[in-house]
Write a protein that holds these residues in place. Sequence first.
Motif, PDB file in Angstrom:
ATOM      1  N   ALA A  42      49.052  53.308  41.116  1.00 36.14           N
ATOM      2  CA  ALA A  42      48.162  54.324  41.691  1.00 36.14           C
ATOM      3  C   ALA A  42      48.307  55.672  40.987  1.00 36.14           C
ATOM      4  O   ALA A  42      47.448  56.551  41.125  1.00 36.14           O
ATOM      5  N   ALA A  43      49.384  55.852  40.217  1.00 37.76           N
ATOM      6  CA  ALA A  43      49.589  57.135  39.538  1.00 37.76           C
ATOM      7  C   ALA A  43      48.775  57.239  38.247  1.00 37.76           C
ATOM      8  O   ALA A  43      48.807  58.266  37.575  1.00 37.76           O
ATOM      9  N   HIS A  44      48.075  56.172  37.894  1.00 37.51           N
ATOM     10  CA  HIS A  44      47.326  56.167  36.632  1.00 37.51           C
ATOM     11  C   HIS A  44      45.823  56.043  36.891  1.00 37.51           C
ATOM     12  O   HIS A  44      45.391  55.179  37.645  1.00 37.51           O
ATOM     13  N   GLY A  45      45.052  56.895  36.209  1.00 36.77           N
ATOM     14  CA  GLY A  45      43.604  56.853  36.359  1.00 36.77           C
ATOM     15  C   GLY A  45      42.990  55.710  35.555  1.00 36.77           C
ATOM     16  O   GLY A  45      43.665  55.040  34.770  1.00 36.77           O
ATOM     17  N   VAL A  46      41.681  55.533  35.748  1.00 38.63           N
ATOM     18  CA  VAL A  46      40.952  54.461  35.066  1.00 38.63           C
ATOM     19  C   VAL A  46      40.355  55.011  33.772  1.00 38.63           C
ATOM     20  O   VAL A  46      39.743  56.068  33.770  1.00 38.63           O
ATOM     21  N   GLY A  47      40.528  54.272  32.665  1.00 35.79           N
ATOM     22  CA  GLY A  47      39.954  54.718  31.388  1.00 35.79           C
ATOM     23  C   GLY A  47      39.145  53.645  30.691  1.00 35.79           C
ATOM     24  O   GLY A  47      38.528  53.894  29.660  1.00 35.79           O
ATOM     25  N   ILE A  48      39.190  52.409  31.252  1.00 36.10           N
ATOM     26  CA  ILE A  48      38.527  51.268  30.597  1.00 36.10           C
ATOM     27  C   ILE A  48      37.609  50.585  31.599  1.00 36.10           C
ATOM     28  O   ILE A  48      37.985  50.352  32.750  1.00 36.10           O
ATOM     29  N   LEU A  49      36.412  50.241  31.124  1.00 35.37           N
ATOM     30  CA  LEU A  49      35.518  49.395  31.922  1.00 35.37           C
ATOM     31  C   LEU A  49      35.461  48.054  31.213  1.00 35.37           C
ATOM     32  O   LEU A  49      35.203  47.993  30.007  1.00 35.37           O
ATOM     33  N   GLY A  77      52.668  54.791  29.861  1.00 28.98           N
ATOM     34  CA  GLY A  77      51.820  55.493  30.831  1.00 28.98           C
ATOM     35  C   GLY A  77      50.405  55.733  30.319  1.00 28.98           C
ATOM     36  O   GLY A  77      49.922  55.022  29.442  1.00 28.98           O
ATOM     37  N   GLY A  78      49.750  56.733  30.872  1.00 32.21           N
ATOM     38  CA  GLY A  78      48.379  57.075  30.475  1.00 32.21           C
ATOM     39  C   GLY A  78      47.370  56.656  31.532  1.00 32.21           C
ATOM     40  O   GLY A  78      47.642  55.810  32.376  1.00 32.21           O
ATOM     41  N   ASP A  79      46.206  57.308  31.461  1.00 32.91           N
ATOM     42  CA  ASP A  79      45.138  56.984  32.421  1.00 32.91           C
ATOM     43  C   ASP A  79      44.265  55.885  31.852  1.00 32.91           C
ATOM     44  O   ASP A  79      43.118  56.117  31.442  1.00 32.91           O
ATOM     45  N   TRP A  80      44.824  54.709  31.785  1.00 34.28           N
ATOM     46  CA  TRP A  80      44.143  53.609  31.118  1.00 34.28           C
ATOM     47  C   TRP A  80      44.008  52.372  31.993  1.00 34.28           C
ATOM     48  O   TRP A  80      43.952  51.266  31.473  1.00 34.28           O
ATOM     49  N   ARG A  81      43.980  52.567  33.313  1.00 33.13           N
ATOM     50  CA  ARG A  81      43.768  51.355  34.123  1.00 33.13           C
ATOM     51  C   ARG A  81      42.318  50.889  33.937  1.00 33.13           C
ATOM     52  O   ARG A  81      41.469  51.580  33.358  1.00 33.13           O
ATOM     53  N   VAL A 112      53.534  40.436  38.697  1.00 34.29           N
ATOM     54  CA  VAL A 112      52.318  41.004  39.295  1.00 34.29           C
ATOM     55  C   VAL A 112      51.781  42.086  38.364  1.00 34.29           C
ATOM     56  O   VAL A 112      52.520  42.945  37.895  1.00 34.29           O
ATOM     57  N   ILE A 113      50.481  41.997  38.092  1.00 35.12           N
ATOM     58  CA  ILE A 113      49.830  42.920  37.161  1.00 35.12           C
ATOM     59  C   ILE A 113      49.160  44.051  37.951  1.00 35.12           C
ATOM     60  O   ILE A 113      48.386  43.784  38.882  1.00 35.12           O
ATOM     61  N   GLY A 114      49.440  45.287  37.529  1.00 33.87           N
ATOM     62  CA  GLY A 114      48.873  46.434  38.247  1.00 33.87           C
ATOM     63  C   GLY A 114      47.800  47.168  37.465  1.00 33.87           C
ATOM     64  O   GLY A 114      47.351  48.239  37.863  1.00 33.87           O
TER      65      GLY A 114
END
Length: 488
Positions: free
Chosen positions: A23-30, A54-58, A94-96
């Motif tokens: 939850a600490a990482h933002g979304v960067g990929i669709l 790290g990084g905002d790459w969820r 488990v993949i987050g």
Amino acid sequence: MSRLSRTALAHLPTGVAPSYDPAAHGVGILHFGAGAFHRAHQAAITDAALAACGGDWRIAGVSLRSAELAEALASQDGLFTLIERGAQGDRARVIGAIDRVVAAHGAPEAVLGPMSDPAIRIVTLTVTEKAYGIDRSGPDADPAHPDVAADLESPATPRGVLGLLVEGLRRRRAAGHAPFTVLCCDNLPENGALLRGGVVGFARRVDPDLAKWIAAEVAFPSSMVDRITPAATEATLTLAARLTGVKDAAAIETEPFCQWVIEDRFAQGRPDWAAGGAIFVDDVAPYERMKLRMLNGAHSLIAYAGFIAGHALVRGAMADPALSVLARRHIAAAAATLDPLPGIDLDAYGDELAARFANPAIAHETYQIAMDGSQKLPQRIFAPACDAQRAGQDMRPFAFATAAWARYCMGRGEAGASHALRDPREAEIAAVVEAARNDTQALVAGLLRLPGLTPEALLGGAFETQAARILRDMLARGMVAAIAGEAA
Ligand code: CS2
């Protein structure tokens, strides 16, 4: 038993939960096509990259057809269990990396919304070969593809891959945002250039100015992805529950091997995928050829010959001594068509492939791989056959695989049971089969001449004659005897 969710993470056995806080990482990929393959591959590598750097790459996933996966993942906070199954046993993790999956069917805004968001810097795709609607001879958009045709009619409310990408890029440009990078992860040759051709070709038909902008501004790196991932079953979910102690409706299983080779051309950054095992290179094409011809080519041979010979699973086909000899012969013939690749021992790669196909823990159905042959054979079988012909090498392994596909296209097994072809060109294939009756030469000639399928160089010569003769043998003696005769 409780259900997998963010709150359940604390109760998982040691080493199973992500080592970072998703939850600490933002979304960067669709990502388009959030099925088992993507989740066993790109999501797992992105997860490792997030854990390491790290990084905002969820990832926000897009499911083009079904809403089921989107619902299952939503009720689990995007979490799912990945089980690696090999000689060393089963390992669950488990993949987050996935934030959510949205169902696109009938709801284009669910996809176009995130595409317009500048936080999304990369759009990735694994939608299978047939979903794109690309005329590979251009490459260009194929206006005869149903999704392309529908989206050219109403480009503002697209439903297909090309239409969604073009409308997403149009909005991005209109809002003054930099475009996202488009990364194709499907088993297609030079997949970045191919997709670029499709997207620019679609855009040219609706807005030539936009097409110019896309051609100049959008990066389409190629990538080669490799991880054998069968469709998940009830047994997968039961195993996940046993390994983790929680229920997971979206668990998947895969092999330990995992490879991702990517061209490093990302206009707005990327996750540190190398930390998750990805390899960055200047030119993916030779790696792609190696994988498409050696792995996927042998896979298709095993699928068609194995299915007709009564093997439901790849591992069962590999346990058949004669078929395993043929698979190895195919792998070697495919390797002989490749230029040497620095740092890669093709013989060792071939040995590893045979071992991966034989993995006793992976239940990969021949019928699953047999699907969509018309979309797969050109890059897997015909391209290496052309190179072999040009170099004066043995074309027989490729002719055998082609004959096995033709046998499969007949739609009936040897005991008379019919099987659905599951190929976007199945109507054309059925018409050829119907017209040829049992004339094997006419059948092979008709199939090879499906428009755009086979390179000219392979038509009307030794390759076609060989394939027709082999098919005649398969019908006269049965597939098992034909395989045994060939392997002798
Ligand atoms: C298979 C591939 O279904 C198929 O056609 O050949 O999905 C194969 O399992 C993957 O490419 C392995 O990386």
